[in-house]
Design a protein around this motif. Structure first.
Motif, PDB file in Angstrom:
ATOM      1  N   ARG A 144       0.899  -1.105   0.069  1.00 57.14           N
ATOM      2  CA  ARG A 144      -0.113   0.026   0.106  1.00 57.14           C
ATOM      3  C   ARG A 144       0.853   1.352   0.122  1.00 57.14           C
ATOM      4  O   ARG A 144       2.088   1.130   0.228  1.00 57.14           O
ATOM      5  N   VAL A 145       0.299   2.282  -0.462  1.00 58.25           N
ATOM      6  CA  VAL A 145       0.915   3.489  -0.341  1.00 58.25           C
ATOM      7  C   VAL A 145      -0.045   4.586   0.574  1.00 58.25           C
ATOM      8  O   VAL A 145      -1.226   4.461   0.403  1.00 58.25           O
ATOM      9  N   PHE A 146       0.799   5.293   1.281  1.00 55.86           N
ATOM     10  CA  PHE A 146       0.151   6.157   2.348  1.00 55.86           C
ATOM     11  C   PHE A 146       0.697   7.392   2.460  1.00 55.86           C
ATOM     12  O   PHE A 146       1.925   7.757   2.219  1.00 55.86           O
ATOM     13  N   LEU A 147      -0.369   8.552   2.118  1.00 55.95           N
ATOM     14  CA  LEU A 147       0.361   9.927   1.739  1.00 55.95           C
ATOM     15  C   LEU A 147      -0.214  10.618   3.272  1.00 55.95           C
ATOM     16  O   LEU A 147      -1.236  10.625   3.769  1.00 55.95           O
ATOM     17  N   TYR A 148       0.863  11.398   3.623  1.00 57.52           N
ATOM     18  CA  TYR A 148       0.922  11.990   4.876  1.00 57.52           C
ATOM     19  C   TYR A 148       1.608  13.654   4.530  1.00 57.52           C
ATOM     20  O   TYR A 148       2.311  13.774   3.861  1.00 57.52           O
ATOM     21  N   GLY A 149       1.049  14.450   5.381  1.00 55.10           N
ATOM     22  CA  GLY A 149       1.670  15.827   5.383  1.00 55.10           C
ATOM     23  C   GLY A 149       1.259  16.318   3.910  1.00 55.10           C
ATOM     24  O   GLY A 149       0.361  16.188   3.220  1.00 55.10           O
ATOM     25  N   ASP A 150       2.298  17.073   3.467  1.00 57.96           N
ATOM     26  CA  ASP A 150       1.892  17.623   2.230  1.00 57.96           C
ATOM     27  C   ASP A 150       2.203  16.533   0.788  1.00 57.96           C
ATOM     28  O   ASP A 150       1.670  16.681  -0.223  1.00 57.96           O
ATOM     29  N   ALA A 154      -3.995   3.087  -2.058  1.00 55.35           N
ATOM     30  CA  ALA A 154      -3.430   4.095  -1.575  1.00 55.35           C
ATOM     31  C   ALA A 154      -4.059   5.024  -0.661  1.00 55.35           C
ATOM     32  O   ALA A 154      -5.349   5.411  -1.215  1.00 55.35           O
ATOM     33  N   THR A 155      -3.883   5.515   0.279  1.00 54.03           N
ATOM     34  CA  THR A 155      -4.731   6.193   1.225  1.00 54.03           C
ATOM     35  C   THR A 155      -3.978   7.651   1.373  1.00 54.03           C
ATOM     36  O   THR A 155      -2.823   7.523   1.960  1.00 54.03           O
ATOM     37  N   ALA A 156      -4.696   8.763   1.447  1.00 50.36           N
ATOM     38  CA  ALA A 156      -4.381   9.906   2.122  1.00 50.36           C
ATOM     39  C   ALA A 156      -4.899  10.175   3.523  1.00 50.36           C
ATOM     40  O   ALA A 156      -6.078   9.788   3.837  1.00 50.36           O
ATOM     41  N   CYS A 157      -3.647  10.520   4.437  1.00 51.79           N
ATOM     42  CA  CYS A 157      -4.450  10.620   5.769  1.00 51.79           C
ATOM     43  C   CYS A 157      -5.619  11.490   6.001  1.00 51.79           C
ATOM     44  O   CYS A 157      -5.210  12.902   5.186  1.00 51.79           O
ATOM     45  N   ILE A 158      -6.404  11.554   6.695  1.00 50.83           N
ATOM     46  CA  ILE A 158      -7.693  12.415   6.527  1.00 50.83           C
ATOM     47  C   ILE A 158      -7.283  13.780   7.212  1.00 50.83           C
ATOM     48  O   ILE A 158      -7.756  14.650   6.736  1.00 50.83           O
ATOM     49  N   ALA A 159      -6.564  13.818   8.208  1.00 48.84           N
ATOM     50  CA  ALA A 159      -6.417  14.814   9.126  1.00 48.84           C
ATOM     51  C   ALA A 159      -5.533  15.775   8.119  1.00 48.84           C
ATOM     52  O   ALA A 159      -5.516  17.348   7.889  1.00 48.84           O
ATOM     53  N   SER A 160      -4.279  15.278   7.163  1.00 55.18           N
ATOM     54  CA  SER A 160      -3.601  15.839   6.534  1.00 55.18           C
ATOM     55  C   SER A 160      -4.321  16.471   5.437  1.00 55.18           C
ATOM     56  O   SER A 160      -4.153  17.744   4.727  1.00 55.18           O
ATOM     57  N   ALA A 161      -5.264  15.591   4.711  1.00 52.66           N
ATOM     58  CA  ALA A 161      -6.211  15.987   3.499  1.00 52.66           C
ATOM     59  C   ALA A 161      -7.045  17.322   3.756  1.00 52.66           C
ATOM     60  O   ALA A 161      -6.917  17.909   3.254  1.00 52.66           O
ATOM     61  N   LEU A 162      -7.784  17.051   4.970  1.00 50.87           N
ATOM     62  CA  LEU A 162      -8.763  18.263   5.179  1.00 50.87           C
ATOM     63  C   LEU A 162      -8.113  19.396   5.476  1.00 50.87           C
ATOM     64  O   LEU A 162      -8.498  20.590   5.010  1.00 50.87           O
ATOM     65  N   ARG A 163      -6.923  19.436   6.037  1.00 46.50           N
ATOM     66  CA  ARG A 163      -5.956  20.842   6.378  1.00 46.50           C
ATOM     67  C   ARG A 163      -5.474  21.316   5.061  1.00 46.50           C
ATOM     68  O   ARG A 163      -5.250  22.452   4.973  1.00 46.50           O
ATOM     69  N   ARG A 164      -5.277  20.423   3.903  1.00 46.60           N
ATOM     70  CA  ARG A 164      -4.932  21.173   2.801  1.00 46.60           C
ATOM     71  C   ARG A 164      -5.911  21.197   1.709  1.00 46.60           C
ATOM     72  O   ARG A 164      -5.649  21.220   0.575  1.00 46.60           O
ATOM     73  N   GLY A 165      -7.300  20.863   1.837  1.00 49.93           N
ATOM     74  CA  GLY A 165      -8.338  21.064   1.324  1.00 49.93           C
ATOM     75  C   GLY A 165      -8.631  19.974   0.153  1.00 49.93           C
ATOM     76  O   GLY A 165      -9.024  20.159  -0.940  1.00 49.93           O
ATOM     77  N   LEU A 166      -8.194  18.752   0.515  1.00 47.86           N
ATOM     78  CA  LEU A 166      -8.424  17.616  -0.395  1.00 47.86           C
ATOM     79  C   LEU A 166      -9.713  16.846   0.577  1.00 47.86           C
ATOM     80  O   LEU A 166      -9.632  16.544   1.455  1.00 47.86           O
ATOM     81  N   GLY A 195      -7.842   7.246   8.292  1.00 51.31           N
ATOM     82  CA  GLY A 195      -6.931   7.916   9.133  1.00 51.31           C
ATOM     83  C   GLY A 195      -5.563   6.850   9.417  1.00 51.31           C
ATOM     84  O   GLY A 195      -5.211   6.120   8.469  1.00 51.31           O
ATOM     85  N   LEU A 196      -4.938   7.295  10.410  1.00 54.40           N
ATOM     86  CA  LEU A 196      -3.721   6.510  10.509  1.00 54.40           C
ATOM     87  C   LEU A 196      -3.417   5.182  10.670  1.00 54.40           C
ATOM     88  O   LEU A 196      -2.413   4.643  10.649  1.00 54.40           O
ATOM     89  N   GLY A 197      -4.599   4.620  10.917  1.00 55.72           N
ATOM     90  CA  GLY A 197      -4.637   3.393  11.199  1.00 55.72           C
ATOM     91  C   GLY A 197      -4.509   2.533   9.929  1.00 55.72           C
ATOM     92  O   GLY A 197      -3.693   1.448  10.050  1.00 55.72           O
ATOM     93  N   GLU A 198      -4.561   3.138   8.858  1.00 54.42           N
ATOM     94  CA  GLU A 198      -4.092   2.621   7.353  1.00 54.42           C
ATOM     95  C   GLU A 198      -2.582   2.528   7.448  1.00 54.42           C
ATOM     96  O   GLU A 198      -1.985   1.520   7.028  1.00 54.42           O
ATOM     97  N   TRP A 199      -1.926   3.427   8.039  1.00 63.68           N
ATOM     98  CA  TRP A 199      -0.524   3.508   7.951  1.00 63.68           C
ATOM     99  C   TRP A 199      -0.263   2.368   8.921  1.00 63.68           C
ATOM    100  O   TRP A 199       0.898   1.529   8.688  1.00 63.68           O
ATOM    101  N   VAL A 200      -0.629   2.324  10.031  1.00 62.48           N
ATOM    102  CA  VAL A 200      -0.188   1.245  11.068  1.00 62.48           C
ATOM    103  C   VAL A 200      -0.305  -0.268  10.631  1.00 62.48           C
ATOM    104  O   VAL A 200       0.289  -0.962  10.589  1.00 62.48           O
ATOM    105  N   GLU A 201      -1.644  -0.415   9.911  1.00 62.00           N
ATOM    106  CA  GLU A 201      -1.911  -1.750   9.377  1.00 62.00           C
ATOM    107  C   GLU A 201      -0.994  -2.207   8.202  1.00 62.00           C
ATOM    108  O   GLU A 201      -0.346  -3.228   8.084  1.00 62.00           O
TER     109      GLU A 201
END
Length: 136
Positions: free
Chosen positions: A40-46, A79-91, A115-121
């Motif tokens: 999997r691919v996890f997107l975080y921050g920018d 592929a997952t974008a972190c929800i907190a990072s996404a919302l902060r950046r208008g995604l 959420g970050l649970g995807e990254w942990v998993e």
């Protein structure tokens, strides 16, 4: 294939301002070609900017968001974008659009928001986790 590995990739740098998404895609292509798996691919921050359907680079530049979307779809890689990072950046996806009563959504398929649970998993399921940072 013996000795094949499963990788989780974490991308924290934005396309067009860092090399993180480009380097991660080159790695992912090489790993798959060598018989390894991208779990999997996890997107975080920018890095979440990679999942925006509103990216529109000039025609003489590589469209990294589309390149990633095509690669993920071709190989069936989540592929997952972190929800907190996404919302902060208008995604936002359709669910978040409705929740926050926004006029539109802009999440490019096949990316998802979670959420970050995807990254942990992913970190637990894969053999290796590799980070592609956008540092300065």
């Amino acid at each position: 294939m013996p000795n094949s590995l499963a990788y989780t990739l974490v991308i924290t740098g934005a396309p067009w301002t860092t090399q993180a998404p480009q380097t991660a895609l080159l790695f992912a292509r090489a790993a798959v070609s060598a018989g390894h798996k991208i779990d999997r691919v996890f997107l975080y921050g920018d890095g979440v900017h990679l999942a925006s359907s509103l990216n529109a680079p000039p025609s003489d530049e590589t469209h990294w968001s589309q390149q990633w979307a095509d690669f993920l779809t071709q190989h069936g890689i989540p592929a997952t974008a972190c929800i907190a990072s996404a919302l902060r950046r208008g995604l936002v996806n359709e669910t978040e659009q409705a929740r926050y009563e926004l006029p539109a959504n802009n999440l490019r398929a096949p990316f998802e928001i979670a959420g970050l649970g995807e990254w942990v998993e992913g970190s637990k399921a894969g053999d290796r986790t590799i980070y592609f940072h956008g540092g300065s």
